[in-house]
Every structure is written in C-alpha cells, then in structure tokens.
Design a protein around this motif. Sequence first.
Motif, PDB file in Angstrom:
ATOM      1  N   ILE A 130       0.835  -1.206   0.000  1.00  0.00           N
ATOM      2  CA  ILE A 130       0.000   0.000   0.000  1.00  0.00           C
ATOM      3  C   ILE A 130       0.869   1.254   0.000  1.00  0.00           C
ATOM      4  N   ALA A 131       1.907   1.239   0.864  1.00  0.00           N
ATOM      5  CA  ALA A 131       2.799   2.395   0.936  1.00  0.00           C
ATOM      6  C   ALA A 131       3.534   2.611  -0.380  1.00  0.00           C
ATOM      7  N   ALA A 132       3.960   1.529  -1.009  1.00  0.00           N
ATOM      8  CA  ALA A 132       4.695   1.644  -2.275  1.00  0.00           C
ATOM      9  C   ALA A 132       3.804   2.185  -3.392  1.00  0.00           C
ATOM     10  N   VAL A 133       2.533   1.771  -3.402  1.00  0.00           N
ATOM     11  CA  VAL A 133       1.597   2.254  -4.422  1.00  0.00           C
ATOM     12  C   VAL A 133       1.314   3.746  -4.240  1.00  0.00           C
ATOM     13  N   ILE A 134       1.214   4.178  -2.974  1.00  0.00           N
ATOM     14  CA  ILE A 134       0.974   5.602  -2.703  1.00  0.00           C
ATOM     15  C   ILE A 134       2.134   6.448  -3.220  1.00  0.00           C
ATOM     16  N   VAL A 135       3.352   5.959  -2.978  1.00  0.00           N
ATOM     17  CA  VAL A 135       4.541   6.700  -3.407  1.00  0.00           C
ATOM     18  C   VAL A 135       4.742   6.595  -4.918  1.00  0.00           C
ATOM     19  N   MET A 136       4.543   5.368  -5.451  1.00  0.00           N
ATOM     20  CA  MET A 136       4.753   5.125  -6.887  1.00  0.00           C
ATOM     21  C   MET A 136       3.544   4.368  -7.440  1.00  0.00           C
ATOM     22  N   PRO A 137       2.526   5.040  -7.945  1.00  0.00           N
ATOM     23  CA  PRO A 137       1.314   4.379  -8.445  1.00  0.00           C
ATOM     24  C   PRO A 137       1.581   3.300  -9.488  1.00  0.00           C
ATOM     25  N   ALA A 138       2.636   3.465 -10.274  1.00  0.00           N
ATOM     26  CA  ALA A 138       2.951   2.472 -11.307  1.00  0.00           C
ATOM     27  C   ALA A 138       3.439   1.145 -10.713  1.00  0.00           C
ATOM     28  N   TYR A 139       3.812   1.167  -9.441  1.00  0.00           N
ATOM     29  CA  TYR A 139       4.333  -0.040  -8.770  1.00  0.00           C
ATOM     30  C   TYR A 139       3.291  -1.157  -8.756  1.00  0.00           C
ATOM     31  N   GLU A 140       1.991  -0.781  -8.729  1.00  0.00           N
ATOM     32  CA  GLU A 140       0.920  -1.784  -8.623  1.00  0.00           C
ATOM     33  C   GLU A 140       0.883  -2.712  -9.827  1.00  0.00           C
ATOM     34  N   ALA A 141       1.440  -2.277 -10.939  1.00  0.00           N
ATOM     35  CA  ALA A 141       1.422  -3.109 -12.153  1.00  0.00           C
ATOM     36  C   ALA A 141       2.664  -3.976 -12.294  1.00  0.00           C
ATOM     37  N   THR A 142       3.562  -3.936 -11.305  1.00  0.00           N
ATOM     38  CA  THR A 142       4.822  -4.666 -11.412  1.00  0.00           C
ATOM     39  C   THR A 142       4.689  -6.087 -10.872  1.00  0.00           C
ATOM     40  N   SER A 143       5.626  -6.927 -11.290  1.00  0.00           N
ATOM     41  CA  SER A 143       5.660  -8.308 -10.802  1.00  0.00           C
ATOM     42  C   SER A 143       6.042  -8.364  -9.327  1.00  0.00           C
ATOM     43  N   LEU A 144       6.809  -7.379  -8.857  1.00  0.00           N
ATOM     44  CA  LEU A 144       7.181  -7.344  -7.441  1.00  0.00           C
ATOM     45  C   LEU A 144       5.946  -7.148  -6.563  1.00  0.00           C
ATOM     46  N   TYR A 145       5.038  -6.269  -7.000  1.00  0.00           N
ATOM     47  CA  TYR A 145       3.784  -6.051  -6.262  1.00  0.00           C
ATOM     48  C   TYR A 145       3.000  -7.358  -6.176  1.00  0.00           C
ATOM     49  N   LEU A 146       2.943  -8.095  -7.282  1.00  0.00           N
ATOM     50  CA  LEU A 146       2.209  -9.369  -7.313  1.00  0.00           C
ATOM     51  C   LEU A 146       2.848 -10.379  -6.368  1.00  0.00           C
ATOM     52  N   MET A 147       4.182 -10.473  -6.388  1.00  0.00           N
ATOM     53  CA  MET A 147       4.870 -11.443  -5.524  1.00  0.00           C
ATOM     54  C   MET A 147       4.633 -11.125  -4.055  1.00  0.00           C
ATOM     55  N   VAL A 148       4.723  -9.851  -3.692  1.00  0.00           N
ATOM     56  CA  VAL A 148       4.493  -9.445  -2.302  1.00  0.00           C
ATOM     57  C   VAL A 148       3.046  -9.723  -1.904  1.00  0.00           C
ATOM     58  N   SER A 149       2.108  -9.496  -2.831  1.00  0.00           N
ATOM     59  CA  SER A 149       0.691  -9.769  -2.547  1.00  0.00           C
ATOM     60  C   SER A 149       0.450 -11.252  -2.280  1.00  0.00           C
ATOM     61  N   ILE A 150       1.062 -12.104  -3.103  1.00  0.00           N
ATOM     62  CA  ILE A 150       0.910 -13.559  -2.920  1.00  0.00           C
ATOM     63  C   ILE A 150       1.465 -13.987  -1.569  1.00  0.00           C
ATOM     64  N   LEU A 151       2.652 -13.505  -1.236  1.00  0.00           N
ATOM     65  CA  LEU A 151       3.266 -13.868   0.042  1.00  0.00           C
ATOM     66  C   LEU A 151       2.442 -13.350   1.216  1.00  0.00           C
ATOM     67  N   ALA A 152       1.899 -12.147   1.094  1.00  0.00           N
ATOM     68  CA  ALA A 152       1.075 -11.588   2.164  1.00  0.00           C
ATOM     69  C   ALA A 152      -0.170 -12.441   2.377  1.00  0.00           C
ATOM     70  N   SER A 153      -0.839 -12.800   1.295  1.00  0.00           N
ATOM     71  CA  SER A 153      -2.074 -13.595   1.387  1.00  0.00           C
ATOM     72  C   SER A 153      -1.810 -14.961   2.008  1.00  0.00           C
ATOM     73  N   ILE A 154      -0.748 -15.618   1.559  1.00  0.00           N
ATOM     74  CA  ILE A 154      -0.474 -16.969   2.063  1.00  0.00           C
ATOM     75  C   ILE A 154      -0.107 -16.931   3.540  1.00  0.00           C
ATOM     76  N   ASN A 155       0.646 -15.922   3.973  1.00  0.00           N
ATOM     77  CA  ASN A 155       1.003 -15.820   5.393  1.00  0.00           C
ATOM     78  C   ASN A 155      -0.226 -15.599   6.265  1.00  0.00           C
ATOM     79  N   ILE A 156      -1.154 -14.774   5.809  1.00  0.00           N
ATOM     80  CA  ILE A 156      -2.378 -14.545   6.583  1.00  0.00           C
ATOM     81  C   ILE A 156      -3.226 -15.812   6.630  1.00  0.00           C
ATOM     82  N   ILE A 157      -3.338 -16.504   5.490  1.00  0.00           N
ATOM     83  CA  ILE A 157      -4.091 -17.770   5.452  1.00  0.00           C
ATOM     84  C   ILE A 157      -3.416 -18.818   6.341  1.00  0.00           C
ATOM     85  N   LEU A 158      -2.076 -18.874   6.289  1.00  0.00           N
ATOM     86  CA  LEU A 158      -1.329 -19.819   7.124  1.00  0.00           C
ATOM     87  C   LEU A 158      -1.600 -19.577   8.603  1.00  0.00           C
TER      88      LEU A 158
END
Length: 363
Positions: A130-158
Amino acid sequence: MNSSLKIGSIMGIPIKLHITFLLILPVFALVFATNPQPYGFADIGSTTKSYGLSLLTTILLFACILLHELGHSYIAKSYGVEIKDITLLLFGGVSSMEEIPRDPSQEFKMAFAGPLVSLVIGFGLVGLNIAAVIVMPAYEATSLYLMVSILASINIILALFNLIPAFPMDGGRLLRAWYAKRMSYVKATHYAASFGKMFAFIMGVIGLFYNAWLILIAFFVYIGASEEDKATTVTISLEKYIIADVMTKDVLSVPPEMTVEDLSHFMFENKHLGYPVMKGNSLKGIVTFTDIRNILPHERYASLVSDVMTKDVISVPSSSNAAEAFKTMTVNNIGRILVVDDDTVKGILSRTDLMRLLMLSNE
C-alpha cells in the motif's frame, strides 16, 4: 539413510531441509508459474521470467514458514525448552522440542507465537504494498507487487489455518491451554483432541462433496489429534513411576567374543531380544536382534558380537521417572534401554515393560 539435510543454524537451532521439501519445491514453483494473476505469474512476461519469479516466491514462502517456527522456538527457549532442530517438510515446518511446557500460560504464548509471526509478516507485506503504491502508483502493475501480494495472502491464510482449534495445529494447543486452566492436563488434552477429531470428521464429510484435498487435511488432523491425546496420557501416567521400580534388575549379558550364531541361540533360549555386552565389569555396548537379523546364516559362525554391537550406548539413570525412559526410547527409536548408575549397569528396561506397566496401572 538420513532424510534431512542441515543447511545452517539460527539462535543455536539446527535448520534442516527434509527430502520431501526438496520434492515439493519445484511443485510449488510450477503451481505459481502456471496460474495467472493474482495467484501466479503465468501472464507475467516470458516463460523464464515467470518461472524465475515462481521459484523465488516459493523460496521466500518457506522462509516465512521458517520464521513461523522460529517464533515458536524463541518463546519455548525463553522457558528453558530445548529445541533439537527445525525441519522444513512437505506440508511446512516443524520444531522438534524436548517437551511442550505444561504451564497453560507458557503453552498459550508458545503456540500463539507462530501464527502471530505469520500475521505480522502478512499484514506487514500488505502495508508495504500500500505504501509503495501511494509513493509510486505504477508499482501496482509490477511483478514485485504481485509477488508481495501472494506472500502476504499466504502468510495470513497460514496464520488463520493454524489457529483452527484442532491438533496438530497451533489452535489445538491454544485450546488445550485454555482447558488446562480449568482442569487436569490429561483431561484438557482429551477435550482438545476430541474437538480436533470432530472438526476433522466434519471437514472430511465436506471434502467428499467439494474438494478431495479437505479429506487429506482431515485425515492429517484426525491422526494428529489422536497421537497427541495418546502421547500425553502415556507420558503423564508414566511420570508416576521411578525406573528403579519397574526395570529388570537381573540383567543377562553377553561377552564381546561370543559368535553371532551362539547369540541367536542365546536369544531364543532366554526370550529376550537385546543384551548388554560386558567384558568383566566393563560395559562395551549393546546388541539386539536388529543388529544380527541381516547377517546371513553361514556368516554367523565367523561374526562376533563385537562386530555387530552398538558401541554408543544410550542409557538412563535409575532415579529418573519412567516417562523419561519412554521419551528417550521414542526419540532414539529403540525398543529397550540400559539403566546405568556411575558406569555400572543396574538393569534394563524395554518398551514392552512400559506398556505392561500402563495396562496394569489402568486396571
């Protein structure tokens, strides 16, 4: 054959990779690489890039699982519990502990530490995105954003999955700790295990109609709950007895120069499958049926006990309680153990002796 590979140590705890982890690593990477957003990287650039990101995500995921286990271990060590190792397995990680704290408050904190670490990682990664998107809106379209999102979701589910109040998940230990403040530890374990088995049954029924994976998880939960219930009952029951009171004191021994052929006859005549190897009053080792069963009959005349015996003798003192002997046998996967005081063999105790003791104590 050793099925685990040590890769290092953290906080003095050996970290190991089980062979099943090495097998599941490429499977996880394949799953991430063949699924599209938001669950994978199939539609992210080239095949090489998608597989590279998938492998990196898988490695980071198991690093998060390791941190989850380190959370348990850190709290356990603060209460003086010895951690033998942490092993990454097919279904995640496991901390091999000397024992689980009996104090309900200690067990509660130790059990909750793992899910708490996963929640902190999960929501921390969400906040980072969220912080990265606020600073750099284009970050949301990057593969790094996707990887961090996947890891965040799996950790919460775990974390949420582990908080399910059923053994062997952390939630089962949290439930036992809650019960243990209100009743005996054995009864608290039985109640928590019963809840876990009921949960497993319901999950298995749901799995019949919706997802076969739920049946596998239900089986895993049911077995884990049953084993925890049985192990706790056995341990606490055996703590009432001192080894000196239940061991066999008249110990038959064999000399190191006895042939394996003579030893096999000796075992048959005396109806025991393990003996200390003595030279005079000196203990040289221990020999069991397991040590000789793979020796071919025609080789037994030329083989001596000293050739096949186990020299690193595992023993317990006679003043320990029977639960300590049972734990030592289980950890070392042996069926009998020598009782030794001041380098003198005082007796021998077998797993059969302990099971017989449990049967008699329950009558």
